[in-house]
Design an enzyme around this catalytic site. Structure first.
Site, PDB file in Angstrom:
ATOM      1  N   GLU A 162       0.415   3.704   3.689  1.00  0.00           N
ATOM      2  CA  GLU A 162       1.168   3.161   2.562  1.00  0.00           C
ATOM      3  C   GLU A 162       1.357   1.635   2.587  1.00  0.00           C
ATOM      4  O   GLU A 162       2.482   1.125   2.541  1.00  0.00           O
ATOM      5  CB  GLU A 162       2.546   3.840   2.471  1.00  0.00           C
ATOM      6  CG  GLU A 162       2.445   5.332   2.274  1.00  0.00           C
ATOM      7  CD  GLU A 162       3.754   5.934   1.816  1.00  0.00           C
ATOM      8  OE1 GLU A 162       4.756   5.223   1.703  1.00  0.00           O
ATOM      9  OE2 GLU A 162       3.777   7.157   1.561  1.00  0.00           O
ATOM     10  N   GLU A 363       1.177  13.506   2.366  1.00  0.00           N
ATOM     11  CA  GLU A 363       2.639  13.557   2.341  1.00  0.00           C
ATOM     12  C   GLU A 363       3.089  14.072   0.985  1.00  0.00           C
ATOM     13  O   GLU A 363       2.554  13.645  -0.036  1.00  0.00           O
ATOM     14  CB  GLU A 363       3.283  12.182   2.589  1.00  0.00           C
ATOM     15  CG  GLU A 363       3.180  11.695   4.000  1.00  0.00           C
ATOM     16  CD  GLU A 363       3.911  10.394   4.244  1.00  0.00           C
ATOM     17  OE1 GLU A 363       4.963  10.153   3.610  1.00  0.00           O
ATOM     18  OE2 GLU A 363       3.420   9.598   5.058  1.00  0.00           O
TER      19      GLU A 363
HETATM   20  C1  BGP Z   1       6.803   7.630   2.981  1.00  0.00           C
HETATM   21  C2  BGP Z   1       6.446   7.271   4.444  1.00  0.00           C
HETATM   22  C3  BGP Z   1       6.960   8.264   5.465  1.00  0.00           C
HETATM   23  C4  BGP Z   1       8.352   8.794   5.126  1.00  0.00           C
HETATM   24  C5  BGP Z   1       8.428   9.216   3.663  1.00  0.00           C
HETATM   25  C6  BGP Z   1       9.806   9.708   3.280  1.00  0.00           C
HETATM   26  O1  BGP Z   1       6.775   6.473   2.218  1.00  0.00           O
HETATM   27  O2  BGP Z   1       5.033   7.230   4.594  1.00  0.00           O
HETATM   28  O3  BGP Z   1       6.947   7.606   6.724  1.00  0.00           O
HETATM   29  O4  BGP Z   1       9.301   7.840   5.449  1.00  0.00           O
HETATM   30  O5  BGP Z   1       8.089   8.122   2.824  1.00  0.00           O
HETATM   31  O6  BGP Z   1      10.610   8.588   2.954  1.00  0.00           O
HETATM   32  P1  BGP Z   1      12.048   8.410   3.594  1.00  0.00           P
HETATM   33  O7  BGP Z   1      11.845   8.473   5.066  1.00  0.00           O
HETATM   34  O8  BGP Z   1      12.524   7.110   3.095  1.00  0.00           O
HETATM   35  O9  BGP Z   1      12.869   9.578   3.096  1.00  0.00           O
END
Ligand code: BGP
Length: 463
Positions: A162, A363
């Site tokens: 990302e 994800e």
């Molecule tokens: C994405 C990232 C993950 C994880 C996910 C959930 O952007 O790749 O690492 O963090 O978001 O977000 P958060 O942890 O802010 O709930």
């Protein structure tokens, strides 16, 4: 009626190193920017222990095998391999991921390894981080070592997690805001680093395949007003296509170029960049999807603002280009993230139509304040509902011709949210700790664990 997934569909689950491993200084590991980032909220835990996956990976991978996964997406902590980002190699780090990979293969789970997931070595950050070209060289050295060391067993690689979110919401991911000129020079260096990873993977890993892993969410216009549509065009380019056009077409997206021009940003190219950009390409696109975003054209009364505050909230503001808009047609979760399974289908079809490459979702998930019952259960029907809704749209996208090859949701096991602590849980496996107390870090299977296990076993889902 049921949705049947392709027989060789890849069922996985995902994590990142810094959000799960803990052991942040164990066995020679150097500090990363995630270990040193300023902590503005002491009510939530940091990454020093996380869920101790570093020491408990055998138990965790055995559970993932019981879940029935055929792939496992995880990242390697750069600072376990090169504690200072380059130069001296930490053999204990090499050995650790060797053990992880062998443990996965023992259960016939194929690793999908992310080279870097937000945790740049602090030593490189101290030299200028992604703002300076020498970090690209350090990344090349790092990627080459991983491909040479693990490429005999690991055939699927993801580059940098990302980069778009890291830059768009730098304050939340990195704990600091990056000025716009520097931000987009970092964009260029991140994308060039990725190009070298494509090149090295194809040279060093026999039958190796590699892909970018941006967070892609389609951007909607707030209304049928032409200027709202233009606002959506610009944020779609700045947030999504700037990254994937670079990865997949080897070019700067035209609308993004105009955005940079209007922001008076000049990108500095190194001598071979143009040639590199157009010579090395991915084998697939990995994408992370959580929400969709809606924007409108700002008007003078909105006042000047130059920062994008938070890609998850509706108050995205980029003066003159777009402004976040609360989409009245979308539900939100308890963390104010929109829920849009139809948006996932549209995003998949748009992405496939644009790049004609196989896609894997690496994800997708619902962060929620899960509760452990007295008898050791976690009744996360809300997560099952979220995943069912999104997987239904994945099945529909496949039926509509999208080459979606796998689904690896966030997250395999509870982990520490990027900026909202351990209480924001995503896992199929619950870890018994809270923000202040690690307790025993015991693992418990959630209701969603059994649901996903059944889905993988049957490869089909009632519609
Ligand atoms: C994405 C990232 C993950 C994880 C996910 C959930 O952007 O790749 O690492 O963090 O978001 O977000 P958060 O942890 O802010 O709930």
């Amino acid at each position: 009626m049921t949705h049947t997934f392709p027989k060789n569909f890849l069922w996985g689950a995902s994590i990142s190193a810094h959000q799960t491993e803990g052991a942040y200084q164990a066995d020679g590991k150097g500090l990363s920017v995630q270990d040193t980032r300023p902590r503005d909220n002491h009510d939530i835990t940091d990454f020093t222990v996380a869920v101790d996956h570093y020491h408990r990976y055998k138990e965790d991978i055995r559970l993932l095998s019981e879940l029935g996964l055929n792939i496992f997406r995880f990242s390697i902590a750069w600072t376990r391999i090169f504690p200072n980002g380059r130069g001296e190699i930490n053999q204990a780090g090499i050995d650790h991921y060797n053990d992880i990979i062998n443990e996965c293969l023992k259960y016939n789970i194929q690793p999908y390894i992310t080279l870097n997931h937000f945790d740049l070595p602090q030593a490189l950050e101290d030299e200028g981080g992604w703002s300076v070209r020498s970090t690209v060289d350090a990344f090349k050295e790092y990627a080459q070592l991983l491909f040479e060391t693990y490429g005999d067993r690991v055939k699927n690689w993801l580059t940098i997690n990302e980069p778009n979110i890291m830059l768009l919401v730098d304050q939340k991911i990195l704990g600091k805001s990056i000025p716009v000129q520097e931000k987009y020079q970092q964009f260029h260096h991140l994308m060039m680093a990725e190009k070298y990873a494509f090149k090295l993977c194809h040279e060093l890993v026999s039958e190796g395949k590699i892909g970018p892993v941006p967070n892609i969410s389609l951007v909607y216009p707030a209304s049928s007003k032409p200027l709202d549509n233009q606002a959506a065009l610009y944020f779609n380019s700045v947030r999504n296509w700037a990254y994937l056009d670079f990865s997949c077409f080897g070019r700067y997206n035209a609308v993004f170029k105009d955005y940079l021009n209007q922001k008076n940003v000049t990108i500095e190219f190194a001598e071979d960049d143009e040639k590199m950009m157009k010579s090395h390409f991915p084998d697939f696109v990995a994408m992370n999807f959580y929400t969709t975003v809606t924007v409108e054209k700002p008007t003078k009364k909105d006042g000047m603002s130059d920062g994008i505050s938070d890609q998850q909230s509706e108050d995205i503001m980029e003066w003159g280009f777009y402004k976040g808009y609360t989409n009245p047609n979308l539900q939100k979760n308890e963390f104010n993230w929109t829920i849009d399974p139809d948006g996932l289908k549209t995003t998949l079809q748009t992405l496939y139509d644009r790049y004609h490459l196989p896609i894997i979702i690496t994800e997708n998930g619902l962060g929620a304040r899960d509760e452990l019952t007295a008898d050791g259960k976690i009744h996360d029907a809300y997560r099952i509902n979220y995943l069912e809704q999104h997987l239904t749209k994945c099945a529909e996208a496949i039926e509509a011709g999208v080459e979606l090859i796998g689904y690896s949701p966030w997250s395999a096991i509870d982990l520490v949210s990027v900026h909202e602590g351990i209480s924001k849980r995503y896992g199929f496996i619950y870890v018994d700790r809270d923000e202040q107390n690690e307790k025993e870090l015991a693992r418990y299977k959630k209701d969603s664990f059994y649901w996903y296990q059944q889905l993988i076993e049957t490869n089909e889902m009632p519609s």
